[in-house]
Each structure stands twice: as structure tokens, then as C-alpha cells.
Design a protein around this motif. Structure first.
Motif, PDB file in Angstrom:
ATOM      1  N   ILE A  29       0.829  -1.205   0.000  1.00  0.00           N
ATOM      2  CA  ILE A  29       0.000   0.000   0.000  1.00  0.00           C
ATOM      3  C   ILE A  29       0.865   1.256   0.000  1.00  0.00           C
ATOM      4  CG2 ILE A  29      -1.659   1.339   1.361  1.00  0.00           C
ATOM      5  CD1 ILE A  29      -2.934  -1.301   2.209  1.00  0.00           C
ATOM      6  N   GLY A  30       1.953   1.249   0.769  1.00  0.00           N
ATOM      7  CA  GLY A  30       2.844   2.403   0.787  1.00  0.00           C
ATOM      8  C   GLY A  30       3.408   2.707  -0.586  1.00  0.00           C
ATOM      9  N   ALA A  31       3.787   1.662  -1.310  1.00  0.00           N
ATOM     10  CA  ALA A  31       4.311   1.850  -2.664  1.00  0.00           C
ATOM     11  C   ALA A  31       3.219   2.306  -3.625  1.00  0.00           C
ATOM     12  CB  ALA A  31       4.928   0.545  -3.159  1.00  0.00           C
ATOM     13  N   SER A  32       1.996   1.833  -3.414  1.00  0.00           N
ATOM     14  CA  SER A  32       0.908   2.167  -4.335  1.00  0.00           C
ATOM     15  C   SER A  32       0.571   3.651  -4.301  1.00  0.00           C
ATOM     16  CB  SER A  32      -0.340   1.344  -3.995  1.00  0.00           C
ATOM     17  OG  SER A  32      -0.976   1.818  -2.816  1.00  0.00           O
ATOM     18  N   PHE A  33       0.711   4.308  -3.142  1.00  0.00           N
ATOM     19  CA  PHE A  33       0.437   5.741  -3.059  1.00  0.00           C
ATOM     20  C   PHE A  33       1.313   6.510  -4.059  1.00  0.00           C
ATOM     21  CE2 PHE A  33      -1.614   5.174   1.128  1.00  0.00           C
ATOM     22  CZ  PHE A  33      -2.643   6.088   1.012  1.00  0.00           C
ATOM     23  N   ILE A  34       2.580   6.136  -4.131  1.00  0.00           N
ATOM     24  CA  ILE A  34       3.510   6.852  -4.994  1.00  0.00           C
ATOM     25  C   ILE A  34       3.228   6.569  -6.457  1.00  0.00           C
ATOM     26  CG2 ILE A  34       5.937   7.262  -5.491  1.00  0.00           C
ATOM     27  CD1 ILE A  34       4.968   8.052  -2.656  1.00  0.00           C
ATOM     28  N   VAL A  35       3.008   5.302  -6.792  1.00  0.00           N
ATOM     29  CA  VAL A  35       2.746   4.937  -8.188  1.00  0.00           C
ATOM     30  C   VAL A  35       1.450   5.586  -8.677  1.00  0.00           C
ATOM     31  CG1 VAL A  35       2.391   3.029  -9.796  1.00  0.00           C
ATOM     32  CG2 VAL A  35       3.981   2.763  -7.894  1.00  0.00           C
ATOM     33  N   LYS A  36       0.426   5.565  -7.839  1.00  0.00           N
ATOM     34  CA  LYS A  36      -0.845   6.190  -8.224  1.00  0.00           C
ATOM     35  C   LYS A  36      -0.697   7.698  -8.375  1.00  0.00           C
ATOM     36  CE  LYS A  36      -4.646   5.017  -6.282  1.00  0.00           C
ATOM     37  NZ  LYS A  36      -5.605   4.788  -5.184  1.00  0.00           N
ATOM     38  N   LYS A  37       0.081   8.320  -7.491  1.00  0.00           N
ATOM     39  CA  LYS A  37       0.320   9.762  -7.584  1.00  0.00           C
ATOM     40  C   LYS A  37       0.976  10.109  -8.919  1.00  0.00           C
ATOM     41  CE  LYS A  37       0.950  14.008  -5.845  1.00  0.00           C
ATOM     42  NZ  LYS A  37      -0.118  14.888  -5.350  1.00  0.00           N
ATOM     43  N   LYS A  38       1.981   9.312  -9.316  1.00  0.00           N
ATOM     44  CA  LYS A  38       2.636   9.540 -10.602  1.00  0.00           C
ATOM     45  C   LYS A  38       1.642   9.375 -11.747  1.00  0.00           C
ATOM     46  CE  LYS A  38       6.643   9.640 -11.374  1.00  0.00           C
ATOM     47  NZ  LYS A  38       7.583  10.754 -11.667  1.00  0.00           N
ATOM     48  N   GLY A  39       0.785   8.366 -11.639  1.00  0.00           N
ATOM     49  CA  GLY A  39      -0.215   8.144 -12.666  1.00  0.00           C
ATOM     50  C   GLY A  39      -1.224   9.266 -12.744  1.00  0.00           C
ATOM     51  N   LEU A  40      -1.660   9.780 -11.597  1.00  0.00           N
ATOM     52  CA  LEU A  40      -2.617  10.886 -11.561  1.00  0.00           C
ATOM     53  C   LEU A  40      -2.022  12.149 -12.179  1.00  0.00           C
ATOM     54  CD1 LEU A  40      -4.106  10.370  -7.982  1.00  0.00           C
ATOM     55  CD2 LEU A  40      -5.361  10.148 -10.135  1.00  0.00           C
ATOM     56  N   LYS A  41      -0.757  12.436 -11.871  1.00  0.00           N
ATOM     57  CA  LYS A  41      -0.105  13.618 -12.423  1.00  0.00           C
ATOM     58  C   LYS A  41       0.068  13.487 -13.928  1.00  0.00           C
ATOM     59  CE  LYS A  41       3.277  15.467  -9.983  1.00  0.00           C
ATOM     60  NZ  LYS A  41       2.682  16.704  -9.441  1.00  0.00           N
ATOM     61  N   LYS A  42       0.424  12.293 -14.385  1.00  0.00           N
ATOM     62  CA  LYS A  42       0.593  12.075 -15.816  1.00  0.00           C
ATOM     63  C   LYS A  42      -0.738  12.188 -16.546  1.00  0.00           C
ATOM     64  CE  LYS A  42       2.726   8.811 -19.059  1.00  0.00           C
ATOM     65  NZ  LYS A  42       3.413   7.502 -19.214  1.00  0.00           N
ATOM     66  N   ALA A  43      -1.793  11.625 -15.947  1.00  0.00           N
ATOM     67  CA  ALA A  43      -3.114  11.704 -16.563  1.00  0.00           C
ATOM     68  C   ALA A  43      -3.636  13.134 -16.571  1.00  0.00           C
ATOM     69  CB  ALA A  43      -4.095  10.788 -15.821  1.00  0.00           C
ATOM     70  N   GLY A  44      -3.357  13.888 -15.493  1.00  0.00           N
ATOM     71  CA  GLY A  44      -3.812  15.275 -15.407  1.00  0.00           C
ATOM     72  C   GLY A  44      -3.155  16.183 -16.421  1.00  0.00           C
ATOM     73  N   ALA A  45      -1.989  15.773 -16.932  1.00  0.00           N
ATOM     74  CA  ALA A  45      -1.288  16.589 -17.919  1.00  0.00           C
ATOM     75  C   ALA A  45      -1.971  16.565 -19.282  1.00  0.00           C
ATOM     76  CB  ALA A  45       0.156  16.111 -18.063  1.00  0.00           C
ATOM     77  N   SER A  46      -2.770  15.535 -19.524  1.00  0.00           N
ATOM     78  CA  SER A  46      -3.410  15.399 -20.837  1.00  0.00           C
ATOM     79  C   SER A  46      -4.930  15.295 -20.763  1.00  0.00           C
ATOM     80  CB  SER A  46      -2.863  14.150 -21.548  1.00  0.00           C
ATOM     81  OG  SER A  46      -3.081  12.994 -20.761  1.00  0.00           O
ATOM     82  N   GLY A  47      -5.481  15.443 -19.575  1.00  0.00           N
ATOM     83  CA  GLY A  47      -6.936  15.337 -19.427  1.00  0.00           C
ATOM     84  C   GLY A  47      -7.412  16.124 -18.215  1.00  0.00           C
TER      85      GLY A  47
END
Length: 344
Positions: A29-47
């Protein structure tokens, strides 16, 4: 009598299984917070960003990697609740904060101050204290027994109070203050989470009994708990995504942990009456362990923007400004400063 012998005699086999599963869960779960954060930032850049109601992150593979990692952690957490009491399993979530803070320091460049390291150490000490004094798991023979506990007046009152507060937050406070006050999103996640953990524990017990030869799937209560789990998890994930996309990960993780754990322990004490099986000394020691964990999370939170040394501080400030300028160009909107997010 040696500490090792006291520990081995004090921990039941079920508690040991729950402990191992809870620690594994925290790692994922600790690792998932970081991976999801990176995914959210990447998705927010194009949507459209999740923080303003967008769901473009559902098309981002990196977010799904984080989600799968979290699911694995939650499965381990789910299994842990089937073997050990919530008052043991839930506080161990502090370990996920440590993992999250360290990875945020390495991957997201969110600096971890020396006092932040001390905060991590306090979380470990507090978790160890709780583990050594946790109550034994309540012996339950059927899911009907859990349903009887869930329908007692005390827990029914708690559930009604939680649902009332959640509806007020969602329909009144989220539209007005969701983007500026971190406690709104996290409040919804934590309140709903305390109910979901009780249902997860009930469902875990039902599955454990079923696998041991006593089929609990024939009871309607099992499916009622399943429905509650699904509803609560969907709500939690929705508002947790909003919180992660809107606010700093180093802030979201500890505040969510403190609120979620406090409410879950309260719900467990009301429903499963964990403290009825303990002495006052054990209860006080557990609370001291919990306060130690809270102190650790507080240090992690307060020192998240601090760095060691003036020259490094200047360098990190310039890097932070550059990072914010990049996000301005990418997302088209300003990120909120943490000082403006604090509730008066």
C-alpha cells in the motif's frame, strides 16, 4: 522471564498470521500511493484532473499499476483482519506511511528531513508497542454472531452517526471546500473506511470459517457484509483519488492514517468490544503506542518541506519553484500552497 518468551506466549498463532499479513500489506500500500500519484499527475497533464472531477486517470496504465499494487496490499490486509483484531492490524498501517515517505523522497523529490526519519522511527516503536500488547482475537463460530454484534444499539448508533456526517460532507462541504480544505476529502474516506473495515473483518471471518469446512456463504448476512464492503471501498477510492490529486502526498498519507486508524479503533471497540478482553494496563499501553505513532506521523507532516542545511534549502526551494512552473504549464492551473490549505 525473557521478553522473547513473553512475546511468544502473548501472541496467539492467529495474531502472528495477522501481523505478517498486515506488514506485507503496508509494503504494497505504501508503494501504491507513490505509483498512483505519478499516474494521476501524468493523466492530469493530458486530461481533466481527478481533483476537479475528471476520470482520465482510468486510461493511464501507471495508475492501474498503482491500483493493482494497492489491491494486493488490501487483499493481504483483508486476510489480516480475519486472523487478528482490528486494534492490532489497523495501527500497523503506519508502516505504509514510512514506505510512502521514503519513496516520495526518492521518486517524487519530496524531501525527507532528519526529523522525518525520527518520525518513521517513532511509528515503528509505536507499532511494536501495540503488537506486543494486542488483545487475542475474539472466537467467533459463525457470521451470524458478527451480525448480532453489528446490530447492537451501540454500533447501530455509530453507523447512523457516520452516515449522517458523510452525507453532509459529500453534499454540502465537498462542492464548496473540497479543493481548499484537505479534511473534507479525507474525512469522507476515513469515516466510510471505519465501517468498511468492520464489514471486511466480518467477511474475512466468514471466508475463513468457510475454508475450514463451515460454509458461511449460505447465510444472507455474508452477502450483506459483502455489499457494504463494495459500496464503502468504491466511495473511499473515489475521494482518496481526489485528495491525492489535489494535495501533497506527504500530507494526505499521515492525515488519512491518523483519522482512519482512530475511527477504526473506535468502531472496533464498539462492535467487537476488544477492550473487554484486556486489563487497564494493556489498554493504556496500547494507547501510548498509538500516541507514539501519531507523534511520528506529526513529525513526518511538519517536516515534509524542511531540508538539512541552508545551501540545500536554497537549492530545493529553486527546484520546487521550477517544479511548480512546470506544473503550471502542464496543467494550466496553479497548485495550492500547503499553508493556504490549513483549516483555521
Amino acid at each position: 522471564m525473557s521478553p522473547v518468551r513473553r512475546w511468544s506466549e502473548g501472541m496467539s498463532s492467529d495474531n502472528v498470521k495477522g501481523l505478517v499479513l498486515a506488514i506485507s500489506s503496508s509494503l504494497f500500500i505504501g508503494a501504491s500511493f507513490i505509483v498512483k500519484k505519478k499516474g494521476l499527475k501524468k493523466a492530469g497533464a493530458s486530461g481533466v484532473r481527478a481533483g476537479v472531477g475528471g476520470y482520465s486517470y482510468l486510461l493511464e496504465p501507471l495508475w492501474w499499476v498503482g491500483m493493482i499494487t494497492m489491491v494486493v496490499g488490501e487483499i493481504a490486509n483483508f486476510a489480516a483482519y480475519a486472523f487478528a483484531p482490528a486494534i492490532l492490524v489497523t495501527p500497523l498501517g503506519a508502516l505504509s506511511i514510512i514506505i510512502s515517505a521514503v519513496l516520495a523522497h526518492i521518486i517524487l523529490r519530496e524531501r525527507l528531513h532528519t526529523f522525518g526519519i525520527l518520525g518513521c522511527a517513532l511509528c515503528v516503536v509505536g507499532s511494536t508497542t501495540i503488537v506486543l500488547h494486542a488483545p487475542p482475537e475474539r472466537q467467533i463460530e459463525s457470521v451470524a454472531e458478527v451480525w448480532a454484534l453489528a446490530t447492537e444499539p451501540g454500533f447501530l448508533f455509530y453507523t447512523a452517526l457516520v452516515l449522517t456526517i458523510v452525507f453532509v460532507l459529500i453534499f454540502h462541504f465537498v462542492p464548496q471546500y473540497g479543493q481548499t480544505h484537505i479534511m473534507v476529502y479525507i474525512g469522507v474516506c476515513s469515516l466510510v473506511g471505519s465501517i468498511s473495515v468492520m464489514s471486511v473483518k466480518a467477511l474475512g471471518i466468514a471466508l475463513k470459517l468457510t475454508f475450514s469446512g463451515m460454509n458461511q456463504l449460505v447465510y444472507p448476512q455474508t452477502w450483506a457484509f459483502t455489499l457494504v464492503v463494495v459500496s464503502c471501498v468504491i466511495t473511499q477510492m473515489n475521494y482518496l483519488n481526489k485528495a491525492l490529486d489535489t494535495f501533497n502526498t506527504a500530507v494526505v498519507s499521515p492525515i488519512y492514517y491518523v483519522m482512519f486508524t482512530s475511527l477504526t479503533i473506535l468502531a472496533s471497540v464498539i462492535m467487537f468490544k476488544d477492550w473487554d478482553r484486556q486489563t487497564p494496563t494493556q489498554i493504556i499501553t496500547e494507547m501510548c503506542g498509538f500516541v507514539t505513532i501519531l507523534s511520528g506521523t506529526f513529525l513526518l507532516h511538519k517536516t515534509k518541506d524542511m531540508v538539512d542545511g541552508p545551501s540545500l534549502s536554497t537549492s530545493m526551494s529553486m527546484r520546487s519553484l521550477k517544479h511548480e512552473e512546470e506544473e503550471l504549464l502542464i496543467e494550466g492551473i496553479p497548485l495550492k500552497r500547503q499553508d493556504s490549505l490549513r483549516i483555521p
